[in-house]
Design an enzyme around this catalytic site. Structure first.
Site, short mmCIF file in Angstrom:
data_model
loop_
_atom_site.label_atom_id
_atom_site.label_comp_id
_atom_site.label_asym_id
_atom_site.label_seq_id
_atom_site.Cartn_x
_atom_site.Cartn_y
_atom_site.Cartn_z
N SER A 18 0.81 -1.23 0.00
CA SER A 18 0.00 0.00 0.00
C SER A 18 0.84 1.27 0.00
O SER A 18 0.30 2.38 0.08
CB SER A 18 -0.92 0.01 1.22
OG SER A 18 -0.16 -0.08 2.42
N HIS A 151 -39.36 22.37 -11.96
CA HIS A 151 -39.40 21.52 -13.16
C HIS A 151 -38.69 22.19 -14.35
O HIS A 151 -39.01 21.91 -15.50
CB HIS A 151 -40.84 21.18 -13.55
CG HIS A 151 -41.65 20.63 -12.42
ND1 HIS A 151 -41.55 19.32 -12.00
CD2 HIS A 151 -42.55 21.23 -11.59
CE1 HIS A 151 -42.38 19.13 -10.97
NE2 HIS A 151 -42.99 20.27 -10.70
N SER A 273 -13.07 24.78 -27.87
CA SER A 273 -13.31 23.58 -28.66
C SER A 273 -12.11 23.32 -29.56
O SER A 273 -11.48 24.25 -30.07
CB SER A 273 -14.57 23.75 -29.52
OG SER A 273 -14.65 22.76 -30.52
N LYS A 279 -16.46 28.57 -29.66
CA LYS A 279 -16.99 27.99 -28.43
C LYS A 279 -16.28 28.50 -27.17
O LYS A 279 -15.08 28.64 -27.13
CB LYS A 279 -16.89 26.46 -28.48
CG LYS A 279 -17.75 25.80 -29.53
CD LYS A 279 -19.24 26.04 -29.26
CE LYS A 279 -19.72 25.41 -27.98
NZ LYS A 279 -19.63 23.92 -27.99
N ASN A 281 -16.84 27.03 -23.45
CA ASN A 281 -17.58 25.98 -22.75
C ASN A 281 -17.41 26.06 -21.23
O ASN A 281 -16.30 26.29 -20.74
CB ASN A 281 -17.12 24.60 -23.22
CG ASN A 281 -17.36 24.40 -24.70
OD1 ASN A 281 -18.35 24.86 -25.24
ND2 ASN A 281 -16.44 23.70 -25.36
N GLU A 286 -19.35 21.85 -15.52
CA GLU A 286 -19.76 20.49 -15.89
C GLU A 286 -19.04 19.46 -15.04
O GLU A 286 -19.62 18.44 -14.64
CB GLU A 286 -19.50 20.26 -17.37
CG GLU A 286 -20.39 21.10 -18.28
CD GLU A 286 -19.96 21.09 -19.73
OE1 GLU A 286 -20.65 21.71 -20.55
OE2 GLU A 286 -18.91 20.48 -20.05
N GLN A 318 -7.62 -2.12 4.37
CA GLN A 318 -6.62 -1.35 3.63
C GLN A 318 -7.25 -0.55 2.50
O GLN A 318 -6.71 0.47 2.07
CB GLN A 318 -5.55 -2.30 3.07
CG GLN A 318 -4.44 -1.60 2.30
CD GLN A 318 -3.30 -2.55 1.99
OE1 GLN A 318 -2.53 -2.92 2.87
NE2 GLN A 318 -3.20 -2.96 0.73
N LYS A 321 -8.25 3.68 2.32
CA LYS A 321 -7.42 4.86 2.10
C LYS A 321 -7.58 5.46 0.72
O LYS A 321 -7.69 6.69 0.57
CB LYS A 321 -5.96 4.53 2.39
CG LYS A 321 -5.73 4.15 3.83
CD LYS A 321 -4.38 3.54 4.06
CE LYS A 321 -4.31 2.88 5.41
NZ LYS A 321 -5.24 1.73 5.54
#
Length: 453
Positions: A18, A151, A273, A279, A281, A286, A318, A321
């Protein structure tokens, strides 16, 4: 010579190791080991010269880890064994005596509890930063009308400040949940419980608990080494907080679209884009949506790990984590991103005001006005519903209906409704506690700022 006559299979060794993720517990591990060593010396279980050597060795190890110079070796299974190996290499027998009166079971549980305690503090700080950003933006836009939705359909007008402050109260609950998780993590200390049954030495666990900031030693050694409730508490708080952020992210995505046009995000929090040059965005918003199920998945996964797990310690634990660490990294990043977007956003008063001026948003107020004139509410609902239908079908607004058309619907209707249809009039009527009227928004801003005082 050990219990085993052959080395571990390489596949199992890789599966069992680990160190790749638990090395971030090194600060907590050293902190816990120092406290344990001081207690052992205070109880005469190790000598003062042993303690001095151990503390001196830890100073060097701490520096090596801070600088990225710690000499990890291929056989290091986890951070705990790596630190102990290095300590023994530096100081000899005193380092080999450190593990007296403890097991990795209680050691690891203690380290994780300390880590969770610190992680909750970071989360609370990040939440309060976002709360402050929302309050500042709300204060600057306290009299900007906009439509609120049910709605995803326009429902009633509110002030932008009122809408933004809704998230402050969500975050206030998130803060309380993280604080609870931190309190639970540091409530009872596992260290000194041994593998599961206690240890064969007259230790002073109360001394160790006090030094490490725990409320008291865990009273049951079996529960001490098998407990990961505090990790579940943290993941639960993070999952709920991330879900709240996903709602904020979705609204930013909507509001930034040309269809809504309620806000413009700064370039620093937007993407372009690879094909379409025009664009801009809202990728960051998101991602706020997408991060929430990731964190919820970590919570569900750890519930699955612990579900029906027999007492006491099992290697399954284990798996706590990676779920914990990724969730903490993700929620801290998401909170910072949300604060950056909200602080940098430019809101468009004209687009919001135009949407809020839709007279159909006054339908409920019109029904309430009829109630105040003595008409039963269900009759009012039907009267106004018919009025809305007539306006929609004829392509007109409510105020464009003639006096004759109004009274034809009900003797209780008349020219008086046109004054009621003014957007600001609708907003200022919401005088109830927690409502969107200016006086109530000002009151709410005061309450919100008091949360951060």
């Amino acid at each position: 010579m050990s219990r085993f006559a052959e080395p571990q299979d390489p596949v199992f060794r890789e599966m069992n190791t680990s160190l790749g993720f638990d090395r971030r517990l090194w600060r907590q591990d050293i902190r816990g080991s120092r406290a344990h060593a001081r207690m052992l010396a205070a109880r005469g279980i190790i000598g003062e010269d042993d303690l001095a050597a151990i503390l001196r060795g830890f100073e060097q190890i701490e520096g090596e880890l801070e600088r990225g110079e710690f000499p990890f070796e291929p056989d290091d299974e986890d951070i705990h064994m790596a630190v102990e190996r290095r300590l023994t290499a530096l100081v000899g027998d005193p380092g080999a005596r450190l593990h007296t009166a403890r097991s990795r079971n209680d050691q690891v549980a203690t380290d994780v509890a300390l880590w969770v305690g610190e992680a909750t503090e970071r989360a609370v700080t990040a939440i309060e930063t976002l709360m402050g950003a929302l309050i500042d933006v709300a204060q600057a836009h306290r009299d900007w009308p906009m439509p609120a939705y049910t709605h995803l359909q326009r429902a009633q007008p509110v002030y932008l400040a009122h809408h933004l402050l809704a998230y402050v109260w969500m975050l206030e609950r998130d803060r309380a949940r993280f604080r609870f998780a931190g309190e639970q993590a540091l409530r009872r200390m596992p260290l000194g419980a041994g593998a599961l049954a206690g240890v064969n030495f007259d230790t002073d666990r109360t001394m160790t608990a006090a030094e490490l900031g725990f409320g008291e030693p865990a009273p049951n050694s079996i529960d001490a080494v098998s407990n990961r409730d505090f990790v579940l508490d943290y993941l639960s708080a993070a999952a709920t907080c991330a879900t709240h952020l996903s709602r904020l992210g979705q609204e930013i995505v909507q509001w930034a679209s040309e269809e809504f046009g309620f806000l413009t995000l700064p370039d620093a929090w937007s993407s372009g884009s690879s094909l379409m040059p025009q664009k801009k965005n809202p990728d960051c918003a998101e991602l706020l949506r997408a991060k929430a199920p990731r964190i919820v998945g970590h919570l569900q996964a750890l519930h699955g790990v612990i579900h029906a797990l027999p007492l006491t310690y099992n290697k399954d634990l284990q798996e706590d984590k990676e779920h914990l660490f990724d969730a903490a990294d993700t929620i801290e990043q998401a909170l910072a991103a949300a604060a950056g977007m909200i602080s940098g956003a430019t809101f468009r008063a004209d687009r919001m005001a135009a949407a809020a001026a839709d007279e159909l948003l006054a339908a409920t107020d019109l029904a309430d006005a009829l109630v105040q004139r003595g008409v039963p509410f269900r009759q009012c609902h039907a009267i106004v519903g018919g009025l809305v239908r007539e306006a929609v079908e004829s392509g007109r607004t409510l105020s464009q209906l003639s006096d004759e058309e109004l009274t034809a619907r009900s003797e209780h209707l008349g020219p008086w409704i046109r004054e009621l249809l003014e957007p600001l009039s609708l907003l200022e009527r919401k005088q109830s506690q927690g409502g969107t009227a200016s006086a109530r928004v000002t009151e709410q801003l005061t309450l919100a700022r008091a949360l951060l005082a």
